[in-house]
Design a protein around this motif. Structure first.
Motif, PDB file in Angstrom:
ATOM      1  N   HIS A 117       0.823  -1.212   0.000  1.00  0.00           N
ATOM      2  CA  HIS A 117       0.000   0.000   0.000  1.00  0.00           C
ATOM      3  C   HIS A 117       0.859   1.264   0.000  1.00  0.00           C
ATOM      4  CE1 HIS A 117      -4.292  -1.231   0.459  1.00  0.00           C
ATOM      5  NE2 HIS A 117      -3.700  -2.382   0.657  1.00  0.00           N
ATOM      6  N   LYS A 118       1.912   1.259   0.787  1.00  0.00           N
ATOM      7  CA  LYS A 118       2.790   2.439   0.863  1.00  0.00           C
ATOM      8  C   LYS A 118       3.464   2.707  -0.483  1.00  0.00           C
ATOM      9  CE  LYS A 118       6.732   4.375   3.293  1.00  0.00           C
ATOM     10  NZ  LYS A 118       7.762   4.172   4.296  1.00  0.00           N
ATOM     11  N   ALA A 119       4.064   1.675  -1.072  1.00  0.00           N
ATOM     12  CA  ALA A 119       4.755   1.844  -2.352  1.00  0.00           C
ATOM     13  C   ALA A 119       3.777   2.202  -3.458  1.00  0.00           C
ATOM     14  CB  ALA A 119       5.518   0.566  -2.709  1.00  0.00           C
ATOM     15  N   PHE A 120       2.622   1.577  -3.455  1.00  0.00           N
ATOM     16  CA  PHE A 120       1.626   1.838  -4.486  1.00  0.00           C
ATOM     17  C   PHE A 120       1.149   3.283  -4.412  1.00  0.00           C
ATOM     18  CE2 PHE A 120      -2.214   1.686  -6.944  1.00  0.00           C
ATOM     19  CZ  PHE A 120      -1.982   0.704  -7.894  1.00  0.00           C
ATOM     20  N   ARG A 121       0.849   3.725  -3.210  1.00  0.00           N
ATOM     21  CA  ARG A 121       0.356   5.098  -3.045  1.00  0.00           C
ATOM     22  C   ARG A 121       1.425   6.123  -3.423  1.00  0.00           C
ATOM     23  NH1 ARG A 121      -3.919   6.780   1.026  1.00  0.00           N
ATOM     24  NH2 ARG A 121      -4.463   8.764   0.102  1.00  0.00           N
ATOM     25  N   GLN A 122       2.674   5.847  -3.058  1.00  0.00           N
ATOM     26  CA  GLN A 122       3.767   6.756  -3.411  1.00  0.00           C
ATOM     27  C   GLN A 122       3.910   6.879  -4.924  1.00  0.00           C
ATOM     28  OE1 GLN A 122       7.144   5.076  -1.346  1.00  0.00           O
ATOM     29  NE2 GLN A 122       7.058   6.633   0.249  1.00  0.00           N
ATOM     30  N   GLN A 123       3.821   5.764  -5.602  1.00  0.00           N
ATOM     31  CA  GLN A 123       4.053   5.751  -7.047  1.00  0.00           C
ATOM     32  C   GLN A 123       2.823   6.151  -7.856  1.00  0.00           C
ATOM     33  OE1 GLN A 123       6.534   2.484  -8.211  1.00  0.00           O
ATOM     34  NE2 GLN A 123       5.814   2.556 -10.309  1.00  0.00           N
ATOM     35  N   MET A 124       1.646   5.725  -7.421  1.00  0.00           N
ATOM     36  CA  MET A 124       0.442   5.921  -8.232  1.00  0.00           C
ATOM     37  C   MET A 124      -0.474   7.030  -7.700  1.00  0.00           C
ATOM     38  SD  MET A 124       1.132   3.823 -10.548  1.00  0.00           S
ATOM     39  CE  MET A 124      -0.345   4.062 -11.496  1.00  0.00           C
ATOM     40  N   GLY A 125      -0.279   7.428  -6.470  1.00  0.00           N
ATOM     41  CA  GLY A 125      -1.096   8.506  -5.909  1.00  0.00           C
ATOM     42  C   GLY A 125      -2.464   8.071  -5.426  1.00  0.00           C
ATOM     43  N   CYS A 126      -2.695   6.778  -5.344  1.00  0.00           N
ATOM     44  CA  CYS A 126      -3.963   6.257  -4.838  1.00  0.00           C
ATOM     45  C   CYS A 126      -3.714   4.869  -4.265  1.00  0.00           C
ATOM     46  CB  CYS A 126      -5.015   6.199  -5.948  1.00  0.00           C
ATOM     47  SG  CYS A 126      -4.613   5.060  -7.299  1.00  0.00           S
ATOM     48  N   LEU A 127      -4.736   4.319  -3.640  1.00  0.00           N
ATOM     49  CA  LEU A 127      -4.633   2.964  -3.105  1.00  0.00           C
ATOM     50  C   LEU A 127      -4.952   1.946  -4.200  1.00  0.00           C
ATOM     51  CD1 LEU A 127      -6.324   3.509   0.356  1.00  0.00           C
ATOM     52  CD2 LEU A 127      -3.895   3.187  -0.112  1.00  0.00           C
ATOM     53  N   PRO A 128      -4.444   0.725  -4.056  1.00  0.00           N
ATOM     54  CA  PRO A 128      -4.658  -0.299  -5.093  1.00  0.00           C
ATOM     55  C   PRO A 128      -6.132  -0.561  -5.415  1.00  0.00           C
ATOM     56  CG  PRO A 128      -3.020  -1.038  -3.519  1.00  0.00           C
ATOM     57  CD  PRO A 128      -3.580   0.232  -2.979  1.00  0.00           C
ATOM     58  N   ASN A 129      -6.975  -0.613  -4.409  1.00  0.00           N
ATOM     59  CA  ASN A 129      -8.388  -0.889  -4.659  1.00  0.00           C
ATOM     60  C   ASN A 129      -9.037   0.246  -5.447  1.00  0.00           C
ATOM     61  OD1 ASN A 129     -10.393  -2.886  -4.362  1.00  0.00           O
ATOM     62  ND2 ASN A 129     -11.449  -1.595  -2.869  1.00  0.00           N
ATOM     63  N   ASP A 130      -8.674   1.482  -5.141  1.00  0.00           N
ATOM     64  CA  ASP A 130      -9.184   2.632  -5.892  1.00  0.00           C
ATOM     65  C   ASP A 130      -8.710   2.568  -7.341  1.00  0.00           C
ATOM     66  OD1 ASP A 130     -10.367   3.536  -3.551  1.00  0.00           O
ATOM     67  OD2 ASP A 130      -8.673   4.850  -3.056  1.00  0.00           O
ATOM     68  N   TYR A 131      -7.464   2.189  -7.528  1.00  0.00           N
ATOM     69  CA  TYR A 131      -6.907   2.055  -8.873  1.00  0.00           C
ATOM     70  C   TYR A 131      -7.685   0.999  -9.655  1.00  0.00           C
ATOM     71  CZ  TYR A 131      -3.511   1.207 -12.604  1.00  0.00           C
ATOM     72  OH  TYR A 131      -2.904   1.051 -13.830  1.00  0.00           O
ATOM     73  N   ARG A 132      -7.908  -0.146  -9.026  1.00  0.00           N
ATOM     74  CA  ARG A 132      -8.646  -1.228  -9.695  1.00  0.00           C
ATOM     75  C   ARG A 132     -10.058  -0.777 -10.070  1.00  0.00           C
ATOM     76  NH1 ARG A 132      -9.135  -7.045  -6.962  1.00  0.00           N
ATOM     77  NH2 ARG A 132      -7.632  -7.727  -8.523  1.00  0.00           N
ATOM     78  N   ASN A 133     -10.742  -0.144  -9.129  1.00  0.00           N
ATOM     79  CA  ASN A 133     -12.108   0.300  -9.392  1.00  0.00           C
ATOM     80  C   ASN A 133     -12.156   1.304 -10.542  1.00  0.00           C
ATOM     81  OD1 ASN A 133     -13.122  -1.345  -7.367  1.00  0.00           O
ATOM     82  ND2 ASN A 133     -13.047   0.272  -5.831  1.00  0.00           N
ATOM     83  N   HIS A 134     -11.209   2.208 -10.570  1.00  0.00           N
ATOM     84  CA  HIS A 134     -11.168   3.217 -11.640  1.00  0.00           C
ATOM     85  C   HIS A 134     -10.864   2.580 -12.991  1.00  0.00           C
ATOM     86  CE1 HIS A 134     -10.624   7.095 -13.525  1.00  0.00           C
ATOM     87  NE2 HIS A 134      -9.483   6.670 -14.019  1.00  0.00           N
ATOM     88  N   GLN A 135      -9.975   1.601 -13.009  1.00  0.00           N
ATOM     89  CA  GLN A 135      -9.577   0.942 -14.257  1.00  0.00           C
ATOM     90  C   GLN A 135     -10.695   0.066 -14.827  1.00  0.00           C
ATOM     91  OE1 GLN A 135      -6.639   1.494 -15.946  1.00  0.00           O
ATOM     92  NE2 GLN A 135      -6.422   3.072 -14.390  1.00  0.00           N
ATOM     93  N   ASN A 136     -11.494  -0.488 -13.950  1.00  0.00           N
ATOM     94  CA  ASN A 136     -12.516  -1.439 -14.403  1.00  0.00           C
ATOM     95  C   ASN A 136     -13.904  -0.808 -14.578  1.00  0.00           C
ATOM     96  OD1 ASN A 136     -10.745  -3.617 -14.541  1.00  0.00           O
ATOM     97  ND2 ASN A 136     -10.940  -4.005 -12.356  1.00  0.00           N
ATOM     98  N   GLN A 137     -13.967   0.506 -14.653  1.00  0.00           N
ATOM     99  CA  GLN A 137     -15.265   1.175 -14.851  1.00  0.00           C
ATOM    100  C   GLN A 137     -15.674   1.100 -16.304  1.00  0.00           C
ATOM    101  OE1 GLN A 137     -15.026   5.146 -13.346  1.00  0.00           O
ATOM    102  NE2 GLN A 137     -15.036   4.473 -11.233  1.00  0.00           N
TER     103      GLN A 137
END
Length: 137
Positions: A117-137
């Motif tokens: 979660h820490k590395a993902f948020r640092q690199q992507m600016g969001c949490l993994p679950n938020d990223y997944r939800n946004h990508q799969n809309q």
């Protein structure tokens, strides 16, 4: 910085007082890329810089110099960058929607949910679950 007289790659004095011949730096860079892109060493959560040094048959200083000069990162930063890329792929690809966030973290090479979660948020600016939800809309 490249020194034409001695044909070596030099770091600024504040960063390091060591230098490495450019051909050696080039070879190490190519080998590191191969380990990352072909062997995908980052998927092993317990893979260490010491293991990479042994596999590359080099030393810690040379590895650190090449990582800093060619990749602009230290070992942990580089591994996490590739792990987050892998996680993004798994989170985007519809074939992997059945995986939990923890399973994605594990498959990408993270040892703990917290480090993921820490590395993902640092690199992507969001949490993994938020990223997944946004990508799969």
């Amino acid at each position: 910085m490249y020194d034409n007289k001695s044909h070596t790659v030099r770091l600024p004095q504040s960063a390091s007082s060591y230098s490495i011949p450019p051909d050696v730096a080039d070879q190490l860079y190519d080998k590191i890329l191969e380990k990352l892109t072909v062997r995908k060493i980052y998927r092993q959560a317990d893979f260490t810089a010491a293991q990479l040094v042994r596999e590359l048959q080099t030393n810690n200083r040379y590895l650190a110099i090449v990582l800093r000069e060619r990749f602009g990162k230290n070992f942990s930063q580089l591994m996490n960058e590739y792990r987050v890329r892998e996680a993004c792929f798994l989170l985007r690809d519809r074939r992997y929607t059945h995986l939990t966030i923890e399973q994605v973290a594990h498959q990408a090479g993270f040892g703990t949910r917290q480090s993921f979660h820490k590395a993902f948020r640092q690199q992507m600016g969001c949490l993994p679950n938020d990223y997944r939800n946004h990508q799969n809309q």
